[in-house]
Design a protein around this motif. Structure first.
Motif, short mmCIF file in Angstrom:
data_model
loop_
_atom_site.label_atom_id
_atom_site.label_comp_id
_atom_site.label_asym_id
_atom_site.label_seq_id
_atom_site.Cartn_x
_atom_site.Cartn_y
_atom_site.Cartn_z
N GLU A 140 4.16 1.21 7.59
CA GLU A 140 4.09 0.28 8.71
C GLU A 140 2.67 0.05 9.21
N THR A 141 1.89 1.09 9.14
CA THR A 141 0.52 0.94 9.64
C THR A 141 -0.46 1.38 8.58
N PRO A 142 -0.51 0.63 7.49
CA PRO A 142 -1.35 1.10 6.38
C PRO A 142 -2.84 1.02 6.69
N VAL B 263 -4.45 1.73 9.45
CA VAL B 263 -4.98 2.50 10.57
C VAL B 263 -5.98 3.52 10.07
N PRO B 264 -7.18 3.46 10.58
CA PRO B 264 -8.18 4.43 10.10
C PRO B 264 -7.84 5.83 10.57
N ARG C 34 6.60 7.02 15.28
CA ARG C 34 7.18 7.16 13.94
C ARG C 34 8.08 8.37 13.85
N ASP D 62 -3.46 6.24 17.82
CA ASP D 62 -2.95 6.87 16.60
C ASP D 62 -1.91 7.93 16.93
N VAL E 281 -4.07 -5.44 12.08
CA VAL E 281 -4.35 -4.30 11.20
C VAL E 281 -3.27 -4.17 10.15
N SER E 282 -2.03 -4.27 10.57
CA SER E 282 -0.94 -4.08 9.63
C SER E 282 -0.58 -5.42 9.03
N ALA E 283 -1.09 -5.66 7.83
CA ALA E 283 -0.80 -6.95 7.18
C ALA E 283 0.60 -6.91 6.61
#
Lengths: 462, 746
Positions: free
Chosen positions: A455-457, A459-460, B732, B725, B167-169
Motif C-alpha cells: 500500500e505504501t511502497p 515510503v522512505p 496496517r 510512518d 507517494v503511493s502510486a
C-alpha cells in the motif's frame, strides 16, 4: 447547552443546508459533447429524420446517465484523512488518505480526493499553500485503500484542513460530481528550525562567563560539579583543576552543569516599519523567529532548564516554564503565529519579565532593528538605578537585519521534525525497550522486522 | 497492460462498426464494400504497432501525403458516382485510417470518436434498413462501452500529473487499474449501458415530432422490384419470389374500438393486382384504368383496420384485405390512394423509394361486396377470353369435371366450386416450386393440366381461371399474398415474399335479394402442400423468427416509422389519460374524506358525543395527538442532540487515540469488552491472551493491542505525536488484525 454554540451551530447548519454538499461541474469534454448532442437533436428535429433523432437520443443518453451514475459511484464510500497536528515550515507535509468502499458488489473507480488546507490568519493571504490531491484508481468492494500525499509544508502559521472533496467523473467523464465531506482538523506550521552552530555556543559561554565573573560566589554555589575534561583552547584558566592537572601532568578543566541548567530568556523584538517594508526586513524577521525557534528547541532538549520567551509588541507577551515537550510546543506555536509589530519597545517587555529572570537568566535579545540596550534598560522600571549596567553586560544582543544570525544557525537538509523526534524519543530509548514510535520506527516490540505492504511502497524508511 | 489492450481493441471495434454502419447499405457505391475490411486490417495493424510502440507510427510527411491522396480518391469517387454525401463520408474513413496509424493523444481519440459518429450519421441518412439499424445499435453499445473506458484512460492520464506528490502510486507493473476487468466491472458496465440506452431511447421517443411530415419516415432507400406485380406477368414468374424470405410488409390490426387485435382466424388474402387477359403464357393487367377515390363507407359493425408498412418497392400496387372500405396514406399529406373501380386493385400515386405507410379499413366479413367497385360492364369479353388453341381442350376437361360432379347446368357457383375442388382436392395435382416442361409445344396451362400435373399457386389459379372461362363463367386471376408470420409477442404480422399467392375471383349470380352478380374468391391451390412449402423457405426456427420479427417490428414501427400519430397513441395520450384519471381519483378520494370527516365530526348537541361515534372520534383524536407528540419529541431530541454537538469526539482527535478506539470497537465485536476498572494496558494484555488462544492466524497479530495501547499512552498521557510512518504502521497492524478476525469468522 451553550446557547452561543447552539446558535452558531444552527447558523452553520443553515449555511450548510443552503450550500450544497454535492456539486456538478461540466468538464470541457462534457460541454463539447452536449453541444454536439444538441446539434444532432436540432438536425434530427428540423429534418424529422428518425435515425438522426435516434443517434441524437443515444448520444444524449450518456449525459443524463452521468447524473445518475456519478451519484451512484459516490454512494457508500468513506473517506478520511490523517494529518499531523504540526509540521515545520519547509519540511515534508505527509498526509494519509483512506478510501473505504462499503459497497458489496461494485468497485470504486478513478476517484480523486482533494483536500482543502487554508490559513486561519488573514496575514497569510497570497501565501502559496499546497492543495493535496490523491487519485484512487480502484478500491474493490468491501475494501479500503490508502494513499500518502507528500508535499512541502507552507510558511509558519496556523492552518486548518476544512473539508475533503471526493471527486468523480464517472461514468463517461462528461460531468464532474464533487461531494464535500466535512473533516476539519487544525495544522500548525512551526517556523523552520536548524541547528545552532559552535559560534552560538561560544557566544553563550562567553556571556555566561561574563555573568559568572560578576556573581562568582553565587554562581559557584549553584553550579553542580559534573567532572573533568582535557583543556581545550579558549577555556578560561580560572576553571583549571590545578590539583588534578598537577597529578596528571596536563591541564584539566572542571565541568559544571551550570552551562546547561542556567535559565535562558529569549526576548524577541519582531519589529517592522509601519510602511515600505522591504523584503530584506521581512527576511530578517523570519530569520529572527527561526533563530528563536531553534534556540527553544535546543534548550528544551534537556529538561530542568527554565526557558522564557518574550516578545515585544503593543502588548508584550511572555511564555515561560521548565524545559519540556509541552513548553516547546507552546513556544513554537507562539512563534508560528507571531506577527510583526510596528510598535512596542524592549523596555516595556523588560518590565513584563519576572524579576528573577532579569536577575539570573541568560538573556538573548533578538531584534530586527538596531537597539541601544543601555537606553532600553534605562527606560525600564525594573532596571532602575545602576543595575542596568551589569545587566547589559550579560545580554547577548543579536540584530537579524544586520546579519548577526547568519553564523549562529545552520539549516540542515534533514527535516526539522527529525530533530524534534530525537528530542522526544531520547528518554524512551534510554529506557531500554524498543519503541515503534518516532525516528526509530522500524523494529517492533517483539524484535521482528516490519513486514512492509504494497500500500505504501514509496515510503522512505528511516 | 490489460486495460490498454481492452481499451484500444474496443476503440477499433467501435470504429469498425461505425464504418460498417456507413457502408452496409451503400449499394449505390461500387467501392463501399472495401471500407470495413480496410478499417479492420488497419485497426489490427495499428494495435500491433503504433499503439504499443509510438515510434512505429506513420512519419508525419507520409501521413500528410496519404491525406492528400485520400482527398484525391474522394474527388475521383465523386466524379465517378456523383454522390457527394458518400464521397465525403468515405473521405472521413480515409482520415480515420490515417489517424489510426499515428500515435494518439486524448484529443486524437476524441477526433477518432467524432469521425465514427459522423460515419454513423451519414449511414443513417443513406439508409434506414434494419441491417443499418443493427449496425447502429451495435455501434451505440460499443460506443458506450468505449466511452466508459475512455473516461478511465483520461483519468489515469490526469492522475499521472499528480504523481510527483502522491507517494503511493496506483497499480503494479504499469497497470493503471489492477483487477479492473472482473465480473463486477462487466456487470456495472452493463448496468450503466442499459441505463444509458434506456435513457437515450426515452429521449428519442419523447422528442416532439411534427405532424404529417414526409421526412418523418426517414431518408428513403432504394426501391426493390418485386416480381409478379407488374403489368405483365409471365406464367411461373411468381415462383421466383416464393423462395424468398424478404419482408414485403408489416401489419398491425385494430378492431372497431381501435384496440390492437390478432388477425382474424380466416385465411388472410392480401389482395394485390388483378390479371384479366391471358395470351402466350402471360397474364396482363387491364389496360383500361378507371380510378376513383373510395366512396363514403356504409355503416358496418365488424371493422378491421390494418396499419401497413410496405417495404420499398417500385410497384404502385398496394395490398389489403378485401372488401376494403377506405385506404389512406400516413405521414404524406398529399398522397392519394385510389381504387380501380374496374378490377378492385388499390394503387398509390407515389411509387418508388422508401417505405410506405398506409391504413386500410376493411369489413371483417370477407363475403361482403367491395364498395366502389363497378359492377356494370362486367359482361366484357376479356373476363371470358381463353386463347383459341386451348379453349376446346379446357372446355372438355371442365365439362368432364362438371359432369362427374353432377353440377346443374345453370348453377355457376356450384360449377366454380366443383372446378376448384377438382384442382385442389382431387389428388391429381401436386404442389411444387420446381417447375419443368413436359410438352413445350402446348400452352403451359394445358401442359400443367394434362401432363405435368404439379406446379405452384400461379398455375393453379391460371388453370382455374381459364377452366371457368371455358364453361362461360367470368373469372379473373388475382396476385397478392396469403397469410403471414404472426408474432404474438409484438402483435404484428410480417408478410414475406414467400407468402405471395395467386387466386381466382369468379363472377357469379348474387344471393337472393342482393345485387345481381357478385365476385367469389376461389383458391385452387392445395393449402397443406403450400403451407409446407412456405414453412420450408427461410429455414430458421420459430423461436428465432419470433425474436427477429420482434426486433424488426420495433425497428420498423417504433424507430424508423415513429411518427407523431404513433407518438401520440403510445405516449402522450396514455400520459394524459393517466393524469386525468389520477386527478379524478384524487378528487373522489378528497370528496369521500371530506364527507366522512363531516359525518364523523358533526355533533348536533353535546349529548351525541356520548355515543359509539363519539367514542371512536375521541379515541382516534387522542391517538393522533399522542402520535404527534411522539414525533415532536423524537424530532426535538434529535435537534437537541444535534445542537449540543458531538461529545468531544471530533475528527481532530489524535490518530493514536482513534486507533485505540478502533481496537476497542473491533475487539468488542468479538466479545472482548474493556470494563471501566481495567486500564488500557491491562486490556491490551488480556487481548493478547485472547488472540493467542484463537489459533495460528490471530497469534501473528497478538501483539497489535500492545502496540496500539503503547501509542495511545504515548499520545494521551505523554503529549507526544507519532510520525506518519509509525501511524501508517499502526494502521496496517490494525488492518491485519481486522482481516484476521474477519477471515476467521468466515
Amino acid at each position: 447547552m451553550d446557547a452561543r454554540g447552539g446558535l452558531g451551530r444552527l447558523a452553520q447548519w443553515l449555511l450548510r443546508g443552503l450550500w450544497p454538499t454535492q456539486r456538478l461541474i461540466w468538464t470541457w469534454e462534457g460541454v463539447c459533447y452536449v453541444l454536439v448532442s444538441f446539434g444532432l437533436l436540432w438536425a434530427g428535429y428540423s429534418q424529422q429524420i428518425n435515425l438522426i433523432l435516434l443517434v441524437a437520443g443515444l448520444t444524449a443518453g450518456p449525459i443524463v446517465a452521468s447524473f445518475v451514475a456519478s451519484a451512484s459511484m459516490l454512494r457508500r464510500l468513506n473517506v478520511s484523512r490523517r494529518a499531523p497536528a504540526y509540521v515545520f515550515a519547509g519540511d515534508p507535509l505527509v498526509l494519509d488518505y483512506t478510501l473505504e468502499n462499503e459497497r458489496t458488489w461494485t468497485a470504486a473507480l478513478a476517484l480523486f480526493i482533494e483536500d482543502d488546507l487554508a490559513p486561519t490568519d488573514r496575514g497569510h493571504a497570497g501565501t502559496s499553500i499546497p492543495t493535496p490531491r490523491v487519485f484512487f484508481a480502484r478500491v474493490g468492494p468491501r475494501d479500503r485503500a490508502r494513499l500518502r500525499w507528500e508535499g512541502v509544508a507552507p510558511r509558519r502559521g496556523r492552518y486548518r484542513f476544512r473539508h475533503l472533496e471526493l471527486v468523480t467523473r464517472a461514468p463517461f467523464g462528461l460531468l464532474e460530481r464533487r461531494v464535500t465531506v466535512e473533516a476539519p482538523a487544525p495544522l500548525i506550521v512551526y517556523p523552520t528550525v536548524g541547528q545552532l552552530t559552535r559560534r552560538w555556543h561560544l557566544m553563550q559561554r562567553q556571556a555566561i562567563e561574563t555573568q559568572r565573573g560578576q556573581r562568582h560566589d553565587r554562581s559557584a554555589q549553584q553550579q553542580e560539579y559534573h567532572g573533568l575534561r582535557d583543556y581545550r583552547p579558549g577555556d578560561s584558566p580560572r576553571w583549571i583543576h590545578w590539583r588534578t592537572s598537577a597529578r596528571l601532568g596536563k591541564p584539566m578543566i572542571k565541568e559544571f552543569e551550570q552551562e546547561n541548567e542556567q535559565d535562558l530568556a529569549i526576548l524577541l523584538d519582531p519589529w517592522l516599519p509601519r510602511s515600505k517594508v522591504t523584503p530584506a526586513q521581512r527576511d530578517a524577521l523570519e530569520k529572527a523567529i527561526q533563530f528563536a525557534a531553534t534556540v527553544c528547541l535546543e534548550t528544551c532538549r534537556r529538561s530542568g532548564r527554565r526557558l522564557l520567551l518574550g516578545w515585544t509588541g503593543a502588548t508584550p507577551g511572555v511564555c515561560q516554564g521548565p524545559g519540556s515537550v509541552k513548553l516547546l510546543h507552546e513556544l513554537l506555536e507562539q512563534l508560528a503565529v507571531m506577527r510583526a509589530s510596528t510598535e512596542g519597545t524592549l523596555s516595556t517587555l523588560l518590565d513584563a519579565l519576572p524579576p528573577a529572570t532579569l536577575r539570573e537568566a541568560a538573556i538573548v535579545v533578538v531584534s530586527t532593528r538596531p537597539l541601544n540596550l543601555a537606553e532600553e534598560a534605562e527606560r525600564s522600571a525594573r532596571l532602575s538605578g545602576g543595575s542596568w549596567r551589569g545587566w547589559v553586560g550579560r545580554v547577548i544582543l543579536l540584530d537579524a537585519a544586520r546579519g548577526d544570525l547568519n553564523d549562529l544557525v545552520q539549516y540542515a537538509e534533514a527535516a526539522a521534525s527529525s530533530v524534534l523526534a530525537r528530542r522526544e524519543t531520547e528518554p524512551e530509548r534510554s529506557g531500554g525497550r524498543e519503541q515503534i514510535f518516532g525516528a526509530g520506527a522500524e523494529v517492533q516490540a517483539n524484535g521482528q522486522p516490519e513486514t512492509s505492504t504494497a500500500e505504501t511502497p514509496g515510503v522512505p524508511r528511516p | 497492460m490489460i486495460f490498454a489492450t481492452v481499451y484500444r481493441a474496443s476503440f477499433y471495434l467501435m470504429l469498425l462498426f461505425a464504418t460498417l454502419s456507413l457502408n452496409v447499405d451503400a449499394t449505390d457505391s461500387k467501392v463501399a464494400w472495401l471500407f470495413p475490411p480496410a478499417v479492420a486490417v488497419v485497426g489490427a495493424l495499428a494495435f500491433l504497432t503504433v499503439d504499443r510502440h509510438p515510434q512505429l507510427g506513420l512519419p508525419r510527411p507520409l501521413a500528410y501525403g496519404l491525406l492528400l491522396t485520400a482527398f484525391g480518391l474522394a474527388v475521383l469517387e465523386y466524379s465517378a458516382e456523383e454522390n457527394l454525401v458518400l464521397a465525403l463520408a468515405h473521405f472521413l474513413v480515409y482520415l480515420q485510417v490515417v489517424k489510426m496509424l499515428l500515435p494518439k493523444t486524448v484529443e486524437d481519440d476524441w477526433l477518432l470518436f467524432s469521425l465514427g459518429v459522423m460515419q454513423v450519421l451519414v449511414g443513417a441518412v443513406v439508409s434506414q434498413s434494419d441491417r443499418e439499424g443493427m449496425m447502429m445499435i451495435i455501434w451505440a453499445l460499443l460506443a458506450l462501452w468505449m466511452l466508459g473506458l475512455f473516461y478511465l484512460h483520461r483519468e489515469n492520464l490526469r492522475a499521472r500529473s499528480l504523481a510527483g506528490t502522491t507517494v503511493s502510486a496506483p497499480g503494479a507493473g504499469g497497470e493503471p487499474y489492477p483487477g479492473l476487468i472482473s465480473s463486477s466491472f462487466i456487470f456495472s458496465a452493463l448496468r450503466v449501458m442499459a441505463t444509458t440506452f434506456a435513457l437515450g431511447s426515452a429521449i428519442f421517443l419523447l422528442m416532439p415530432r411534427r405532424a404529417s411530415n414526409a421526412r418523418a419516415q426517414g431518408v428513403e432507400s432504394t426501391a426493390k422490384h418485386m416480381t409478379g406485380f407488374d403489368d405483365e406477368v409471365q406464367l411461373g414468374q411468381l415462383g421466383e419470389i416464393l423462395e424468398s424470405d424478404s419482408i414485403v410488409m408489416s401489419v398491425e390490426f385494430y378492431n372497431e374500438n381501435d384496440q390492437r387485435v390478432a388477425p382474424p382466424d380466416d385465411l388472410l388474402y392480401w389482395r394485390g393486382v388483378t390479371m384479366e387477359s391471358y395470351r402466350d403464357a402471360r397474364w396482363h393487367r387491364t389496360t383500361w384504368k378507371e380510378r376513383q377515390t373510395f366512396p363514403t363507407p356504409p355503416s358496418f359493425n365488424r371493422r378491421l383496420r390494418q396499419a401497413i408498412k410496405l417495404e420499398p418497392t417500385d410497384s404502385d400496387v398496394l395490398f389489403g384485405l378485401r372488401p376494403m372500405y377506405s385506404a389512406t396514406a400516413v405521414g404524406r399529406r398529399l398522397a392519394i390512394i385510389e381504387l380501380n373501380s374496374r378490377d378492385g386493385t388499390i394503387r398509390r400515386d407515389y411509387a418508388g423509394r422508401g417505405t410506405y405507410d398506409y391504413v386500410v379499413v376493411s369489413n371483417a366479413d370477407p363475403e361482403a361486396a367491395q364498395p366502389g367497385e363497378q359492377m356494370y360492364g362486367l359482361e366484357r369479353a376479356s373476363l371470358l377470353a381463353v386463347p383459341g388453341p386451348i379453349e376446346s381442350k379446357l372446355r372438355e376437361i371442365a365439362q368432364d369435371v362438371l359432369r362427374r360432379e353432377s353440377v346443374a347446368p345453370n348453377d355457376q357457383l356450384a360449377a366454380a366450386r366443383a372446378l376448384e375442388r377438382y384442382l385442389r382436392d382431387s389428388g391429381q395435382f401436386g404442389y411444387t416450386l420446381h417447375l419443368s416442361v413436359v410438352d413445350p409445344n402446348i400452352d403451359p396451362v394445358l401442359d400443367f393440366l394434362i401432363n405435368r400435373k404439379e406446379g405452384h399457386c400461379e398455375y393453379y389459379a391460371s388453370a382455374l381461371t381459364l377452366l371457368l372461362r371455358s364453361v362461360g363463367i367470368r373469372a379473373r386471376m388475382v396476385n397478392g399474398f396469403k397469410g403471414g408470420d404472426w408474432a404474438a409477442l409484438t402483435r404484428v404480422l410480417s408478410v414475406r415474399q414467400k407468402h405471395a399467392h395467386s387466386w381466382v375471383e369468379a363472377l357469379v349470380p348474387g344471393r337472393d335479394g342482393e345485387e345481381p352478380q357478385r365476385w367469389v374468391r376461389l383458391d385452387a391451390t392445395p393449402a397443406t402442400a403450400r403451407a409446407r412449402s412456405v414453412a420450408e423457405v427461410g429455414g430458421v426456427g420459430g423461436g428465432f423468427r419470433q425474436f427477429s420479427d420482434a426486433i424488426r417490428y420495433l425497428w420498423v414501427f417504433y424507430i424508423v416509422g415513429f411518427n407523431v400519430e404513433r407518438q401520440n397513441t403510445m405516449l402522450y395520450q396514455p400520459i394524459r389519460e393517466l393524469v386525468r384519471e389520477a386527478r379524478e381519483g384524487f378528487a373522489l378520494m378528497g370528496k369521500w374524506l371530506r364527507e366522512m370527516l363531516t359525518s364523523l365530526l358533526t355533533f348536533k348537541n353535546p349529548g351525541q358525543f356520548f355515543s359509539p361515534r363519539g367514542f371512536a372520534v375521541a379515541f382516534i383524536g387522542l391517538l393522533l395527538v399522542s402520535a404527534l407528540f411522539q414525533v415532536a419529541r423524537w424530532f426535538w431530541r434529535r435537534l437537541f442532540r444535534w445542537l449540543r454537538g458531538p461529545d468531544g469526539d471530533g475528527g481532530a482527535l489524535p490518530a493514536g487515540v482513534l486507533f485505540y478506539r478502533r481496537l476497542a470497537t473491533l475487539l468488542g465485536e468479538y466479545g472482548l469488552e474493556r470494563p471501566p476498572a481495567e486500564t488500557p494496558r491491562e486490556f491490551a494484555r488480556r487481548a493478547t491472551v485472547f488472540l493467542t488462544g484463537r489459533g495460528a492466524g490471530t497469534q501473528a497479530v497478538a501483539d497489535v493491542p500492545d502496540l496500539v495501547v503503547d501509542a495511545f499512552y504515548h499520545i494521551r498521557f505523554g503529549h507526544r505525536d507519532l510520525d506518519s510512518d509509525a501511524l501508517a504502521k499502526l494502521e496496517r497492524s490494525l488492518d491485519a488484525l481486522e482481516s484476521e478476525l474477519h477471515s476467521e469468522e468466515r
